[in-house]
Structure formats: C-alpha cells, structure tokens
Design a protein around this motif. Structure first.
Motif, short mmCIF file in Angstrom:
data_model
loop_
_atom_site.label_atom_id
_atom_site.label_comp_id
_atom_site.label_asym_id
_atom_site.label_seq_id
_atom_site.Cartn_x
_atom_site.Cartn_y
_atom_site.Cartn_z
N GLN A 117 0.78 -1.24 0.00
CA GLN A 117 0.00 0.00 0.00
C GLN A 117 0.81 1.29 0.00
N PHE A 118 2.10 1.21 0.34
CA PHE A 118 2.89 2.44 0.44
C PHE A 118 3.94 2.48 -0.68
N ASP A 119 4.12 3.67 -1.26
CA ASP A 119 4.94 3.80 -2.46
C ASP A 119 6.44 3.67 -2.21
N ASP A 120 6.93 4.27 -1.15
CA ASP A 120 8.36 4.21 -0.84
C ASP A 120 8.63 2.88 -0.14
N LYS A 121 9.15 1.92 -0.88
CA LYS A 121 9.22 0.54 -0.38
C LYS A 121 10.22 0.38 0.76
N GLU A 122 11.36 1.02 0.67
CA GLU A 122 12.34 0.90 1.75
C GLU A 122 11.80 1.54 3.03
N ALA A 123 11.15 2.68 2.89
CA ALA A 123 10.55 3.34 4.04
C ALA A 123 9.43 2.50 4.63
N ALA A 124 8.64 1.88 3.76
CA ALA A 124 7.55 1.02 4.22
C ALA A 124 8.08 -0.18 4.99
N LEU A 125 9.16 -0.75 4.51
CA LEU A 125 9.78 -1.89 5.18
C LEU A 125 10.27 -1.50 6.57
N CYS A 126 10.93 -0.37 6.65
CA CYS A 126 11.42 0.10 7.95
C CYS A 126 10.27 0.35 8.91
N ALA A 127 9.20 0.96 8.40
CA ALA A 127 8.04 1.25 9.24
C ALA A 127 7.40 -0.04 9.74
N ALA A 128 7.31 -1.05 8.90
CA ALA A 128 6.71 -2.32 9.29
C ALA A 128 7.50 -2.98 10.41
N VAL A 129 8.82 -3.00 10.27
CA VAL A 129 9.67 -3.62 11.28
C VAL A 129 9.56 -2.88 12.61
N TYR A 130 9.58 -1.57 12.54
CA TYR A 130 9.53 -0.78 13.78
C TYR A 130 8.17 -0.90 14.46
N LEU A 131 7.09 -0.81 13.69
CA LEU A 131 5.75 -0.85 14.28
C LEU A 131 5.48 -2.19 14.95
N HIS A 132 5.91 -3.26 14.34
CA HIS A 132 5.76 -4.60 14.91
C HIS A 132 6.35 -4.66 16.31
N SER A 133 7.56 -4.16 16.47
CA SER A 133 8.22 -4.19 17.78
C SER A 133 7.66 -3.15 18.74
N LEU A 134 7.25 -2.00 18.20
CA LEU A 134 6.67 -0.97 19.05
C LEU A 134 5.41 -1.49 19.75
N ILE A 135 4.53 -2.11 18.99
CA ILE A 135 3.31 -2.66 19.59
C ILE A 135 3.67 -3.76 20.58
N GLY A 136 4.64 -4.62 20.21
CA GLY A 136 5.06 -5.66 21.13
C GLY A 136 5.58 -5.13 22.44
N GLU A 137 6.38 -4.08 22.38
CA GLU A 137 6.92 -3.47 23.61
C GLU A 137 5.81 -2.86 24.46
N GLU A 138 4.89 -2.17 23.82
CA GLU A 138 3.80 -1.54 24.57
C GLU A 138 2.94 -2.60 25.26
N LEU A 139 2.61 -3.67 24.54
CA LEU A 139 1.82 -4.74 25.15
C LEU A 139 2.63 -5.46 26.24
N GLY A 140 3.95 -5.54 26.03
CA GLY A 140 4.80 -6.23 26.99
C GLY A 140 4.93 -5.53 28.33
N LYS A 141 4.51 -4.28 28.40
CA LYS A 141 4.55 -3.57 29.67
C LYS A 141 3.54 -4.14 30.67
N GLU A 142 2.48 -4.77 30.14
CA GLU A 142 1.44 -5.31 31.01
C GLU A 142 1.19 -6.79 30.79
N HIS A 143 1.90 -7.40 29.84
CA HIS A 143 1.71 -8.82 29.55
C HIS A 143 3.05 -9.54 29.59
N TYR A 144 3.09 -10.64 30.31
CA TYR A 144 4.33 -11.43 30.41
C TYR A 144 4.69 -12.03 29.06
N VAL A 145 3.67 -12.43 28.30
CA VAL A 145 3.86 -12.96 26.95
C VAL A 145 2.99 -12.15 25.99
N VAL A 146 3.55 -11.76 24.87
CA VAL A 146 2.81 -11.05 23.83
C VAL A 146 2.62 -12.00 22.64
#
Length: 283
Positions: free
Chosen positions: A228-257
């Motif tokens: 869906q996003f035109d700049d492919k390298e930027a999209a790839l970086c965003a996907a990798v970062y967002l995946h871990s960002l959500i994991g970290e946020e959920l990990g603050k209150e969950h032992y397993v994500v």
C-alpha cells in the motif's frame, strides 16, 4: 547503521484519500501453510489484512481453508494444488509472500520454483520461513533481486549466507547482501535491515515477543505495507519498527505477547501515527 524510530512511521502512514477503494491499497498473495503448519500462514494473513492491504489472497493446503475463513473472512483462499488457478492469481499481485508454514516437501519446492519463475519486474516478493531454507538448499537465483525481501532469523541467514551466527557481523552481512542483491531483514532481539544502500537497526524488542509465529506476523505486516505504500524501503522500515513498538507496549502489562495480539492492535496504532501526520501538516 541508522536507528529506526517513530519518525519512520510518521514518514509513511498518511491519511487515506477520501475517494479510496480496496484497489488503492494493493493486492497481496500469501503462500504457505501445509497440512501441519497452517497457523503460520493464517497469522501472516491476519497481519497483512490488519496492516491495511486492500486485497489479501491466501494460497494454502485445503485443510486450512475452513479455519482461515472462520478466523479471517476478509481474506480470499485458494487450494495450492490448483496450480493453474493460482498461477493466474499470482499475476494480479503487487506483493507475493511465500514461506510461512510452507514446509520442505517436494510440492512446496515446486511452488517456490513457480513463484521465482513467474515474478514480474513490477512485483515485490517476500521470502520467509521454509522458503528461505529451500532457496538456500537448491541455490536458486532471483530474476529481480531488487524487488525481493528475505526475512530470515539467524539460523536461516546462516543457511542462506553461509555465515555462522558468530560471524554475522554488520560488515559480513553487508557483503552477503550485496552478493544476493535482495533486501535482508535479519530477525533477532534487535532486528537489522540490510538494503542496497542503507542499513538500519531496530532499537525495540522485548522477550515477551519470543513466541512462535512472531516472524509470520512480521512477514504479513511487511507484505501489507509494501502493498500500500509507495516508498518501499521506508515502508519496510516502518513495518519492522511498528511490529516491535506494539510488542513493547503490550509487553509492559503482559508477560507474553502473542503475534495475533500485535495484529489486533495494528489499525489502532496506525491511526495514531496517521494523526501525527495530520498534526504535522496542520502546522
């Protein structure tokens, strides 16, 4: 190496056009899930759909169809034994993901060979999981390496690059990336991205994310963002970062994500960073 940050998200996630339709946000075809590992391709498909891909189709073993329809009715599904039918489907894709739960059987190998042969210059190809192992074993070549993303964990990268894990330094990884010509997302507790002219390190990640299926979900997010996003390298970086960002946020209150929990939260987090773009544009 450049360090990923929230700026990678605000640079990519833009408000959707008012006149958008499902075709606006790309077509993805995901291939994998043999009779034993159907859950892998289902997690990839869920991540792809919830990351915003307009049309997501899944080619998988017939055994997985009912479960996929029940869990994710938004995805279309096709039997991977119907070779002629899925050949036609592949032609429609903007992005193809192959590998999650694919297995190492002869039929899996045949499907990978067909995908590699059929990839068009306009299509992006994400190679994950079992497909990486098969690719390394058979020493296949790529027709359009600049349009390919490999997403190995460290042992899969060892098979693909020939580098022992202890030798997987930034310098050595760069050399092997240049040889392959494709982009490498090297998954670890601090995932690294090796693109043609840039390298990135993800500063996020939590032990709470160390569970089966996490890589399958990441592959699905990458696929959805590339679609869906035109700049492919930027999209790839965003996907990798967002995946871990959500994991970290959920990990603050969950032992397993769980990977499916990350996928569940994707639309909400993407909306947050869309608002960030709006604020930036209003200034």
């Amino acid at each position: 190496m450049k360090e990923l940050s929230q700026e990678n998200l605000t640079a990519v996630i833009r408000p959707r056009p008012q006149n958008a339709h499902k075709g606006t946000f790309g077509r993805s075809v995901l291939i994998g899930g043999n009779e034993q590992y159907g859950g892998a391709i289902m997690m990839s498909a869920e991540a792809c759909v919830k990351a915003g891909c307009g049309l997501t189709s899944v080619i998988t073993a017939e055994k997985n169809h009912a479960a996929l329809h029940a869990r994710l009715p938004e995805a279309m599904v096709l039997d991977w034994r119907l070779t002629q039918d899925f050949t036609g489907l592949l032609r429609t894709a903007d992005v193809i993901l192959i590998g999650p739960g694919l297995g190492l059987e002869p039929h899996s190998q045949q499907i990978l060979e067909q995908v590699l042969l059929q990839q068009k210059s306009s299509q992006w190809l994400v190679i994950d999981g079992s497909a990486i192992t098969l690719f390394a074993q058979k020493h296949y070549s790529l027709n359009y390496p600049k349009q390919v993303v490999f997403t190995p964990h460290q042992m899969e990268w060892q098979r693909l690059s020939g580098l022992e894990i202890v030798d997987q330094t930034v310098e050595n990884n760069q050399i092997c990336q240049k040889s392959l010509g494709a982009t490498i997302v090297l998954k670890s507790h601090r995932t690294e991205i090796y693109a043609s002219h840039s390298q990135y390190r993800n500063p996020l990640g939590t032990p709470a994310m160390a569970t089966g299926g996490m890589g399958d979900s990441l592959a699905g997010i990458i696929t959805g963002f590339l679609a869906q996003f035109d700049d492919k390298e930027a999209a790839l970086c965003a996907a990798v970062y967002l995946h871990s960002l959500i994991g970290e946020e959920l990990g603050k209150e969950h032992y397993v994500v769980l990977p499916t929990e990350i996928s569940k939260n994707l639309p909400q987090y993407m909306k947050q960073f869309e608002h960030s773009n709006n604020k930036a544009e209003d200034k």
